[in-house]
Design a protein around this motif. Sequence first.
Motif, PDB file in Angstrom:
ATOM      1  N   GLY A  78      23.539 -16.644   2.563  1.00  0.00           N
ATOM      2  CA  GLY A  78      23.122 -15.179   3.008  1.00  0.00           C
ATOM      3  C   GLY A  78      22.888 -14.183   1.832  1.00  0.00           C
ATOM      4  N   GLU A  79      22.777 -14.670   0.513  1.00  0.00           N
ATOM      5  CA  GLU A  79      22.806 -13.754  -0.466  1.00  0.00           C
ATOM      6  C   GLU A  79      21.237 -13.282  -0.727  1.00  0.00           C
ATOM      7  OE1 GLU A  79      24.189 -12.416  -3.256  1.00  0.00           O
ATOM      8  OE2 GLU A  79      26.154 -12.634  -2.841  1.00  0.00           O
ATOM      9  N   TRP A  80      20.305 -14.133  -0.285  1.00  0.00           N
ATOM     10  CA  TRP A  80      18.809 -13.688  -0.519  1.00  0.00           C
ATOM     11  C   TRP A  80      18.320 -13.541   0.575  1.00  0.00           C
ATOM     12  CZ3 TRP A  80      14.240 -16.604  -0.310  1.00  0.00           C
ATOM     13  CH2 TRP A  80      13.106 -15.952  -0.708  1.00  0.00           C
ATOM     14  N   GLN A  81      17.647 -12.505   0.879  1.00  0.00           N
ATOM     15  CA  GLN A  81      16.579 -12.089   1.847  1.00  0.00           C
ATOM     16  C   GLN A  81      15.257 -12.098   1.075  1.00  0.00           C
ATOM     17  OE1 GLN A  81      18.001 -12.061   4.840  1.00  0.00           O
ATOM     18  NE2 GLN A  81      20.195 -11.897   3.916  1.00  0.00           N
ATOM     19  N   ASN A  82      14.265 -12.531   1.736  1.00  0.00           N
ATOM     20  CA  ASN A  82      12.705 -12.341   1.063  1.00  0.00           C
ATOM     21  C   ASN A  82      12.214 -11.164   1.450  1.00  0.00           C
ATOM     22  OD1 ASN A  82      10.831 -13.096  -0.511  1.00  0.00           O
ATOM     23  ND2 ASN A  82       9.701 -13.827   1.317  1.00  0.00           N
ATOM     24  N   THR A  83      12.767 -10.094   0.634  1.00  0.00           N
ATOM     25  CA  THR A  83      12.247  -8.539   0.975  1.00  0.00           C
ATOM     26  C   THR A  83      11.045  -8.459   0.091  1.00  0.00           C
ATOM     27  OG1 THR A  83      14.538  -8.003   0.877  1.00  0.00           O
ATOM     28  CG2 THR A  83      12.823  -6.167   0.601  1.00  0.00           C
ATOM     29  N   VAL A  84       9.774  -8.408   0.927  1.00  0.00           N
ATOM     30  CA  VAL A  84       8.684  -8.054   0.329  1.00  0.00           C
ATOM     31  C   VAL A  84       8.000  -6.709   0.948  1.00  0.00           C
ATOM     32  CG1 VAL A  84       8.110 -10.495   0.140  1.00  0.00           C
ATOM     33  CG2 VAL A  84       7.250  -9.214   2.079  1.00  0.00           C
ATOM     34  N   GLY A  85       7.070  -6.056   0.070  1.00  0.00           N
ATOM     35  CA  GLY A  85       6.399  -5.000   0.515  1.00  0.00           C
ATOM     36  C   GLY A  85       7.073  -3.773  -0.353  1.00  0.00           C
ATOM     37  N   PHE A  86       6.198  -2.959  -1.085  1.00  0.00           N
ATOM     38  CA  PHE A  86       6.867  -1.953  -1.788  1.00  0.00           C
ATOM     39  C   PHE A  86       7.696  -0.829  -1.068  1.00  0.00           C
ATOM     40  CE2 PHE A  86       6.086   1.849  -4.954  1.00  0.00           C
ATOM     41  CZ  PHE A  86       7.246   1.309  -5.830  1.00  0.00           C
ATOM     42  N   VAL A  87       7.051  -0.418   0.069  1.00  0.00           N
ATOM     43  CA  VAL A  87       7.606   0.526   0.761  1.00  0.00           C
ATOM     44  C   VAL A  87       8.935  -0.050   1.589  1.00  0.00           C
ATOM     45  CG1 VAL A  87       7.142   1.971   2.845  1.00  0.00           C
ATOM     46  CG2 VAL A  87       5.795   2.150   1.113  1.00  0.00           C
ATOM     47  N   LYS A 120      -1.289  -5.254 -13.484  1.00  0.00           N
ATOM     48  CA  LYS A 120      -1.269  -4.884 -11.883  1.00  0.00           C
ATOM     49  C   LYS A 120       0.009  -3.809 -11.668  1.00  0.00           C
ATOM     50  CE  LYS A 120      -2.875  -8.461  -8.968  1.00  0.00           C
ATOM     51  NZ  LYS A 120      -2.831  -9.581  -8.042  1.00  0.00           N
ATOM     52  N   PRO A 121      -0.541  -2.957 -10.866  1.00  0.00           N
ATOM     53  CA  PRO A 121       0.580  -1.938 -10.493  1.00  0.00           C
ATOM     54  C   PRO A 121       1.789  -2.632  -9.825  1.00  0.00           C
ATOM     55  CG  PRO A 121      -1.615  -1.211  -9.442  1.00  0.00           C
ATOM     56  CD  PRO A 121      -1.836  -2.461 -10.212  1.00  0.00           C
ATOM     57  N   ILE A 122       2.894  -1.939  -9.981  1.00  0.00           N
ATOM     58  CA  ILE A 122       4.032  -2.640  -9.712  1.00  0.00           C
ATOM     59  C   ILE A 122       4.287  -2.702  -7.875  1.00  0.00           C
ATOM     60  CG2 ILE A 122       5.534  -0.221  -9.637  1.00  0.00           C
ATOM     61  CD1 ILE A 122       7.195  -3.867 -10.176  1.00  0.00           C
ATOM     62  N   PHE A 123       3.442  -1.601  -7.494  1.00  0.00           N
ATOM     63  CA  PHE A 123       3.485  -1.572  -6.084  1.00  0.00           C
ATOM     64  C   PHE A 123       2.781  -2.598  -5.151  1.00  0.00           C
ATOM     65  CE2 PHE A 123       0.406   1.543  -7.150  1.00  0.00           C
ATOM     66  CZ  PHE A 123      -0.645   1.204  -6.314  1.00  0.00           C
ATOM     67  N   GLU A 124       1.608  -3.104  -6.273  1.00  0.00           N
ATOM     68  CA  GLU A 124       0.900  -4.165  -5.564  1.00  0.00           C
ATOM     69  C   GLU A 124       1.627  -5.477  -5.852  1.00  0.00           C
ATOM     70  OE1 GLU A 124      -3.555  -2.629  -6.795  1.00  0.00           O
ATOM     71  OE2 GLU A 124      -3.209  -4.780  -7.096  1.00  0.00           O
ATOM     72  N   LEU A 125       2.176  -5.663  -7.112  1.00  0.00           N
ATOM     73  CA  LEU A 125       2.849  -6.888  -7.379  1.00  0.00           C
ATOM     74  C   LEU A 125       3.980  -6.959  -6.104  1.00  0.00           C
ATOM     75  CD1 LEU A 125       3.746  -6.515 -11.068  1.00  0.00           C
ATOM     76  CD2 LEU A 125       2.213  -8.296 -10.137  1.00  0.00           C
ATOM     77  N   VAL A 126       4.529  -5.939  -5.631  1.00  0.00           N
ATOM     78  CA  VAL A 126       5.675  -6.309  -4.820  1.00  0.00           C
ATOM     79  C   VAL A 126       5.042  -6.488  -3.185  1.00  0.00           C
ATOM     80  CG1 VAL A 126       7.669  -5.038  -3.452  1.00  0.00           C
ATOM     81  CG2 VAL A 126       7.234  -4.887  -5.868  1.00  0.00           C
ATOM     82  N   ASP A 127       3.981  -5.580  -3.081  1.00  0.00           N
ATOM     83  CA  ASP A 127       3.206  -5.879  -1.854  1.00  0.00           C
ATOM     84  C   ASP A 127       2.764  -7.341  -1.668  1.00  0.00           C
ATOM     85  OD1 ASP A 127       3.678  -3.189  -0.786  1.00  0.00           O
ATOM     86  OD2 ASP A 127       1.663  -2.405  -1.344  1.00  0.00           O
ATOM     87  N   GLN A 128       2.364  -7.883  -2.731  1.00  0.00           N
ATOM     88  CA  GLN A 128       1.533  -9.127  -2.594  1.00  0.00           C
ATOM     89  C   GLN A 128       2.542 -10.388  -2.640  1.00  0.00           C
ATOM     90  OE1 GLN A 128      -1.317  -8.641  -5.874  1.00  0.00           O
ATOM     91  NE2 GLN A 128      -2.460  -7.537  -4.461  1.00  0.00           N
ATOM     92  N   LEU A 129       3.836 -10.349  -2.602  1.00  0.00           N
ATOM     93  CA  LEU A 129       4.724 -11.142  -2.506  1.00  0.00           C
ATOM     94  C   LEU A 129       4.711 -12.027  -1.292  1.00  0.00           C
ATOM     95  CD1 LEU A 129       8.055  -9.477  -4.181  1.00  0.00           C
ATOM     96  CD2 LEU A 129       6.643 -11.570  -5.137  1.00  0.00           C
ATOM     97  N   PRO A 130       4.536 -13.367  -1.375  1.00  0.00           N
ATOM     98  CA  PRO A 130       4.308 -14.003  -0.158  1.00  0.00           C
ATOM     99  C   PRO A 130       5.601 -13.939   0.753  1.00  0.00           C
ATOM    100  CG  PRO A 130       4.665 -15.608  -1.876  1.00  0.00           C
ATOM    101  CD  PRO A 130       4.661 -14.206  -2.555  1.00  0.00           C
ATOM    102  N   THR A 131       5.466 -14.171   2.150  1.00  0.00           N
ATOM    103  CA  THR A 131       6.539 -14.270   2.997  1.00  0.00           C
ATOM    104  C   THR A 131       6.735 -15.731   3.319  1.00  0.00           C
ATOM    105  OG1 THR A 131       4.954 -13.990   4.844  1.00  0.00           O
ATOM    106  CG2 THR A 131       5.989 -12.249   4.011  1.00  0.00           C
ATOM    107  N   GLY A 132       5.865 -16.515   2.936  1.00  0.00           N
ATOM    108  CA  GLY A 132       6.043 -18.168   3.363  1.00  0.00           C
ATOM    109  C   GLY A 132       5.464 -18.818   2.013  1.00  0.00           C
ATOM    110  N   GLY A 133       5.114 -20.210   2.203  1.00  0.00           N
ATOM    111  CA  GLY A 133       4.829 -20.991   1.057  1.00  0.00           C
ATOM    112  C   GLY A 133       5.935 -21.930   0.641  1.00  0.00           C
TER     113      GLY A 133
END
Lengths: 295, 169
Positions: free
Chosen positions: A31-40, A3-16
């Motif tokens: 405070g170390e980790w924020q669940n940053t998702v989405g390529f842009v 899969k393209p890298i931008f799709e992999l990052v776009d498809q990271l879940p925000t929950g679950g």
Amino acid sequence: MNKPIFELVDQLPTGGLTVSVLKALDFVAPGEWQNTVGFVNTIKTVTGEDDESLIQQIGERAIYLYNDRSQGYQRAMWLYQTVDATDKALGAAALANKVGETIPLLGFLNSVTPKPDKAQTIDLSLKVVAELVAFCQINGIPGDSIGDFVGALGDYSGESLIRLAALVCIDGVIPLGPDFIDKALSFISTLNPQDLSQNQTFNTIQDAIPGNGTSGKLDFIGQSLDSVKGWMNGFVAQNNLTQQNVVSHLKSFVEFSDDKLDYLAAFLDLSTNYYEHTGTQTLARRLIERAVAEI
Amino acid sequence: MSFYRSRKIVAALLISVLLLTTACSPKTPGRFDQAQQESTKQKSGQAVAKTATQGSEFNKFFPKSGGGYESAFAQEKKGFAEAKLKKGGKEVALLSISDTSSTPEAAAKFSKSTKKIAGYPAVEQGKTATAVLVGKYQVKVLSKATTFTASDRADWISKFNLNGLAKLK
């Protein structure tokens, strides 16, 4: 897999469940980790830029770098995905809709079998080796640079730190106890190459592990584990990690009794993909940091 | 009257058909699809030029730790090397050298440059980046903390051994 890298990052879940578990582990690295998702969105977060034409240039350069196999980024992604992938689908699918509610684990136990300590140890060791090899691939140092990796561990932050925290808690402390690394090392020393060659994950990733033949790779696995011993024991001591302590942080969304900890470890292994999730985030961050420096 | 009414119905139907067909037609290409397509034409060698200098060659030109700042190498690839700059344990900037033979447009942006840092053409990009072009090499400093300003970036660029880098072939 490709899969393209931008799709992999776009498809990271925000929950679950994966995200819930990682958030619950915030207590070891506040405070170390924020669940940053989405390529842009990741480009904006990593670079602090919001100019669309700049974001476009950074994104395109990152895509070129990722797709050039000689750069090692795809290999690192494959490692993160592979060490996490075994037997996942069942638990993840069954639980995807349950998160948000408390999951009663007891009803789920019928479909979960705790792993014997030997399998648990191999799983832990392979994740450590995958971390080391992926680190080398991403950062461009030779694949057997245990020393560089150990030096860099002290510098781990954000999604890389929370991945190791999850490794320590979920694959170490919960199934094996706070002295998991000593237990794992003594298991590994009794392991013979045949034991290792029966492990599915090992068979899949063995070409990426330095060492001649299965016994050479077994030696490398032992050395890798031994080299992170100091860091991991320090991490356990610093955060006062015990089975009860770790488990108490997970109890807000998983219900189970304390005498079923080995089941809990198996359940979390089956139903989360924290390694792939945070690995994708680490990789995206490094790619974007390089891309913005090169454009 | 009924004529107008039926026209309205026809119009509504047409709009529904239009909406349905656009919803079902292949999705419009996204902003990164073209880059994805072009960059996968071959498996390797697309992103970094064969002639690019090895990243390890760059290391000796980076500024040293000092004055409360600590620099540590982060990535080292063909055509690229990068170090984190920390102050008080916090990452404040990224320092990098890259070979623009892989990225001609990166070198081209300096042709419009009106500023110089340490005698080399300089540009600012966006809110966080300052770069100079030294021969075919780009030296760039990226702010990671808001306290690290454009003038800090210019300072740190001049701490690189730029004249040494200029002699690297």
